[in-house]
Design a protein around this motif. Structure first.
Motif, mmCIF file in Angstrom:
data_model
loop_
_atom_site.group_PDB
_atom_site.id
_atom_site.type_symbol
_atom_site.label_atom_id
_atom_site.label_comp_id
_atom_site.label_asym_id
_atom_site.label_seq_id
_atom_site.Cartn_x
_atom_site.Cartn_y
_atom_site.Cartn_z
ATOM 1 N N ALA A 127 -27.653 -9.130 -10.091
ATOM 2 C CA ALA A 127 -28.642 -9.900 -9.330
ATOM 3 C C ALA A 127 -28.309 -9.903 -7.841
ATOM 4 O O ALA A 127 -29.201 -9.765 -6.997
ATOM 5 C CB ALA A 127 -28.714 -11.327 -9.863
ATOM 6 N N ALA A 128 -27.043 -10.036 -7.504
ATOM 7 C CA ALA A 128 -26.640 -10.032 -6.096
ATOM 8 C C ALA A 128 -26.922 -8.673 -5.450
ATOM 9 O O ALA A 128 -27.398 -8.601 -4.306
ATOM 10 C CB ALA A 128 -25.159 -10.377 -5.979
ATOM 11 N N TYR B 123 -30.657 -8.295 -4.910
ATOM 12 C CA TYR B 123 -31.082 -9.132 -3.790
ATOM 13 C C TYR B 123 -30.705 -8.475 -2.459
ATOM 14 O O TYR B 123 -31.502 -8.432 -1.533
ATOM 15 C CB TYR B 123 -30.453 -10.516 -3.899
ATOM 16 C CG TYR B 123 -30.820 -11.426 -2.761
ATOM 17 C CD1 TYR B 123 -32.082 -12.000 -2.682
ATOM 18 C CD2 TYR B 123 -29.900 -11.711 -1.753
ATOM 19 C CE1 TYR B 123 -32.426 -12.829 -1.631
ATOM 20 C CE2 TYR B 123 -30.235 -12.534 -0.695
ATOM 21 C CZ TYR B 123 -31.490 -13.091 -0.642
ATOM 22 O OH TYR B 123 -31.826 -13.903 0.395
ATOM 23 N N ALA B 124 -29.503 -7.928 -2.372
ATOM 24 C CA ALA B 124 -29.053 -7.289 -1.135
ATOM 25 C C ALA B 124 -29.891 -6.049 -0.832
ATOM 26 O O ALA B 124 -30.254 -5.809 0.323
ATOM 27 C CB ALA B 124 -27.578 -6.921 -1.246
ATOM 28 N N ARG C 20 -32.972 -5.509 -1.763
ATOM 29 C CA ARG C 20 -34.344 -5.920 -1.459
ATOM 30 C C ARG C 20 -34.485 -6.228 0.020
ATOM 31 O O ARG C 20 -35.474 -5.890 0.639
ATOM 32 C CB ARG C 20 -34.705 -7.147 -2.298
ATOM 33 C CG ARG C 20 -36.138 -7.586 -2.115
ATOM 34 C CD ARG C 20 -36.416 -8.820 -2.883
ATOM 35 N NE ARG C 20 -35.713 -9.925 -2.219
ATOM 36 C CZ ARG C 20 -35.866 -11.188 -2.523
ATOM 37 N NH1 ARG C 20 -36.640 -11.520 -3.521
ATOM 38 N NH2 ARG C 20 -35.230 -12.130 -1.868
ATOM 39 N N ARG C 21 -33.486 -6.859 0.586
ATOM 40 C CA ARG C 21 -33.552 -7.200 2.008
ATOM 41 C C ARG C 21 -33.554 -5.947 2.864
ATOM 42 O O ARG C 21 -34.213 -5.880 3.887
ATOM 43 C CB ARG C 21 -32.372 -8.090 2.394
ATOM 44 C CG ARG C 21 -32.502 -9.481 1.779
ATOM 45 C CD ARG C 21 -31.364 -10.348 2.163
ATOM 46 N NE ARG C 21 -31.300 -10.477 3.622
ATOM 47 C CZ ARG C 21 -30.281 -10.991 4.292
ATOM 48 N NH1 ARG C 21 -29.235 -11.413 3.659
ATOM 49 N NH2 ARG C 21 -30.304 -11.071 5.598
#
Length: 66
Positions: A50-51, A54-55, A57-58
């Motif tokens: 998940a981390a 998320y990274a 995606r940014r």
């Protein structure tokens, strides 16, 4: 199990059989520890994925990393 009852007794239900089997066997703490360890590894792996998602995606949106 069915072997430990006499002919006179009615058949026991599945839950009664399970309770009787559990009463005859001691709990294995090493098995419980393995299950807990496996669950912890699975949760940690999911958090890591998940981390990373998320990274990434940014970065895809064009925002500079902070």
């Amino acid at each position: 199990m069915a072997e430990d009852r006499t002919e006179d007794e009615p058949p026991r239900g599945v839950l009664a059989e399970a309770a009787a089997a559990k009463a005859n066997k001691p709990a294995r703490p090493d098995r419980t520890r393995q299950i807990v360890t496996g669950a912890a590894i699975g949760i940690g792996s999911a958090a890591l994925v998940a981390a990373l998602l998320y990274a990434n995606r940014r970065r895809k949106r064009g925002n500079p990393p902070a």
